[in-house]
Design an enzyme around this catalytic site. Structure first.
Site, PDB file in Angstrom:
ATOM      1  N   LYS A 237       0.822  -1.209   0.000  1.00  0.00           N
ATOM      2  CA  LYS A 237       0.000   0.000   0.000  1.00  0.00           C
ATOM      3  C   LYS A 237       0.861   1.268   0.000  1.00  0.00           C
ATOM      4  CE  LYS A 237      -3.177  -2.638   2.858  1.00  0.00           C
ATOM      5  NZ  LYS A 237      -3.495  -3.010   4.247  1.00  0.00           N
ATOM      6  N   ARG A 292      -3.923  -6.494  14.710  1.00  0.00           N
ATOM      7  CA  ARG A 292      -3.036  -5.464  15.249  1.00  0.00           C
ATOM      8  C   ARG A 292      -3.501  -4.099  14.749  1.00  0.00           C
ATOM      9  NH1 ARG A 292      -0.952  -4.238  10.315  1.00  0.00           N
ATOM     10  NH2 ARG A 292      -0.451  -5.995   8.989  1.00  0.00           N
ATOM     11  N   ARG A 336       1.982   7.500   2.210  1.00  0.00           N
ATOM     12  CA  ARG A 336       3.153   6.962   2.914  1.00  0.00           C
ATOM     13  C   ARG A 336       4.406   7.602   2.321  1.00  0.00           C
ATOM     14  NH1 ARG A 336       2.263   0.616   4.424  1.00  0.00           N
ATOM     15  NH2 ARG A 336       0.009   0.725   4.715  1.00  0.00           N
TER      16      ARG A 336
END
Ligand code: ADP
Length: 449
Positions: A237, A292, A336
């Site tokens: 991603k 998580r 990101r």
């Protein structure tokens, strides 16, 4: 409530957890390798313990050193962040045995979801829609070939122990099957120490849409709507957004219910993410569940005004959740920022950051551990930060992201900032027309200087 939490991680996520702990009045312990001595998470924590040399195996993955650090500092809980030990059933168990609360899933929940083939069988039993494929592992080539024919080409071979976009091989036709099968099992064995593989139908041009869920210790669940993570490079991603431009109210309801069903089937407690592939007709299929916090949890926080780390800590401490489902009320996008050269096949670019200026203003959030003078060590992943924006509409969010990216100055290393800028300006992206295949044909134009 916990008095002191040890954070078994590094980088931006360690800092992210420390910040929430501080707001909750909980003391923090950072652990670090010698490569991270100068990292901000070490400076921001109340205490810090060096746990070894740079290689992860000898530091951030070294369970006994981390447990020892928790014991000498009297920490009563460990937050594992993402990656490293966050989905390690053995570590979750080890924490239990040492009377330290693991802020994550219980060992049996991690086990149920960690092995992808087992997880899929559990989901089929629970009535969650899955990608058509084999039940369990494929070991025999003749059987596998027959199965591939039944499923229908193209198929994808997946390592049951795979993760992070690795351990997958696409097969378009029968003639390619033998070679692909041999190579895939070899690679899986070498990369994950487990050659086990399963097979599923390759969905053409799907979207990757995941649902954030939470479950408490008393069996109450809720979902916090979706994140669209279709902008990927080699199954990894790069950009995430919520809501998904492809989402409808009816689909969100159906996917939210399916995600809760998936989590409830393993008595899940904590925050987690159920990942789905969605085809062009809006059929959705379970892919996997991550037990998580995710890298992209931030965009969910922005649109529903909710601190997911605080929620994790509260659930681990035994505080019940409301059980209400949440709808996004704004639009949020995350880029990101990796230390990689987008003009050079995204080659990693570790080194010293010589100059740093971070963007700001209304609706702009930067989660990072870097600063001017910081040296990015070559030992860990290449993500150096996350740029998150939120606004009333998708259009405004994209414009804001463009503005924030153009303010962001990081010198000394190459970063993915120029790639993100070009993506935000792309007409198809702006229209919301994209699938997981989008970046395969995306050309990054090198600016003339
Ligand atoms: P990992 O655990 O390594 O992240 P996933 O199973 O989540 O692996 O898959 C990662 C990506 O690979 C997905 O987001 C999607 O782009 C692609 N993918 C996986 N399975 C399929 C499939 N059956 N059909 C099409 N694309 C797939």
């Amino acid at each position: 409530m916990f008095k002191k939490i040890l954070i078994a991680n590094r980088g931006e996520i360690a800092l992210r957890v420390i910040r929430t702990c501080r707001e909750m009045g909980i003391k923090t312990v950072a652990v670090y390798s010698t490569a991270d001595k100068e990292s901000l998470h070490v400076r921001f924590a109340d205490e810090a313990v060096c746990i070894g040399p740079p290689p992860s195996k000898e530091s951030y993955l070294n369970m006994s050193r981390i447990i020892a650090a928790a014991e000498i500092t009297n920490a009563d809980a460990i937050h594992p962040g993402y990656g490293f030990l966050s989905e390690n059933a053995k570590f979750s168990k080890l924490c239990q045995q040492h009377n330290i609360k693991f802020i994550g899933a219980l060992p049996e929940q991690i086990e149920a979801m960690g092995d992808k083939a087992t997880a899929k069988s559990t989901m089929i039993a629970a009535g969650v829609p899955c990608v058509p494929g084999t039940e369990g592992l494929v070991t025999d080539i003749t059987v596998a070939k027959k199965e591939a024919k039944r499923i229908g080409y193209p198929v994808i071979l997946k390592a049951t122990a795979g993760g992070g976009g690795k351990g997958m091989r696409l097969v378009w036709k029968e003639e390619e099957f033998q070679e692909a099968f041999d190579k895939a099992s070899q690679e899986a064995g070498a990369a994950f120490g487990n050659a086990g593989m399963y097979m599923e139908k390759y969905i053409l041009e799907p979207r990757h849409i995941e649902i954030q869920i939470a479950g408490d210790q008393y069996g109450t669940f809720c979902h916090m709507s979706e994140r669209d993570c279709s902008i990927q490079r080699r199954h990894q991603k790069l950009v995430e957004e919520t809501p998904s431009p492809f989402m409808t109210k009816a689909l969100r309801k159906k996917m939210g219910e399916a995600a809760i069903k998936a989590a409830a089937s393993v008595n899940y407690e904590g925050v987690g993410t159920v990942e789905f592939l969605v085809d062009k007709d809006r059929n959705f299929y379970f892919m996997e569940m991550n037990t998580r916090i995710q890298v992209e949890h931030t965009i969910t926080e922005e649109v529903i005004d909710y601190d997911l780390i605080r929620e994790q800590i509260k659930i681990a401490a035994g505080i019940p959740i409301s059980g209400l489902n949440y709808e996004p009320t704004r639009h949020s996008i995350q880029c990101r920022i990796n230390a990689e050269d987008p003009f050079n096949d995204f080659r990693p670019s570790p080194g010293k950051i010589t100059s740093y200026h971070s963007p700001g203003g209304h609706g702009v959030r930067v989660d990072t551990h870097v600063y001017a003078g910081y040296t990015i060590p070559p030992n860990y992943d290449s993500m150096i930060g996350k740029l998150i924006v939120s606004a009333q509409t998708r259009e405004e969010a994209i414009t804001k992201m463009e503005r924030a990216l153009s303010e962001y100055v990081i010198e000394g290393v190459n970063t993915t900032i120029p790639f993100h800028l070009q993506l935000m300006q792309n007409e198809q992206f702006r229209k919301g027309n994209f699938t997981t295949k989008f970046l395969e044909d995306f050309e990054i134009v090198k600016p003339k200087v």
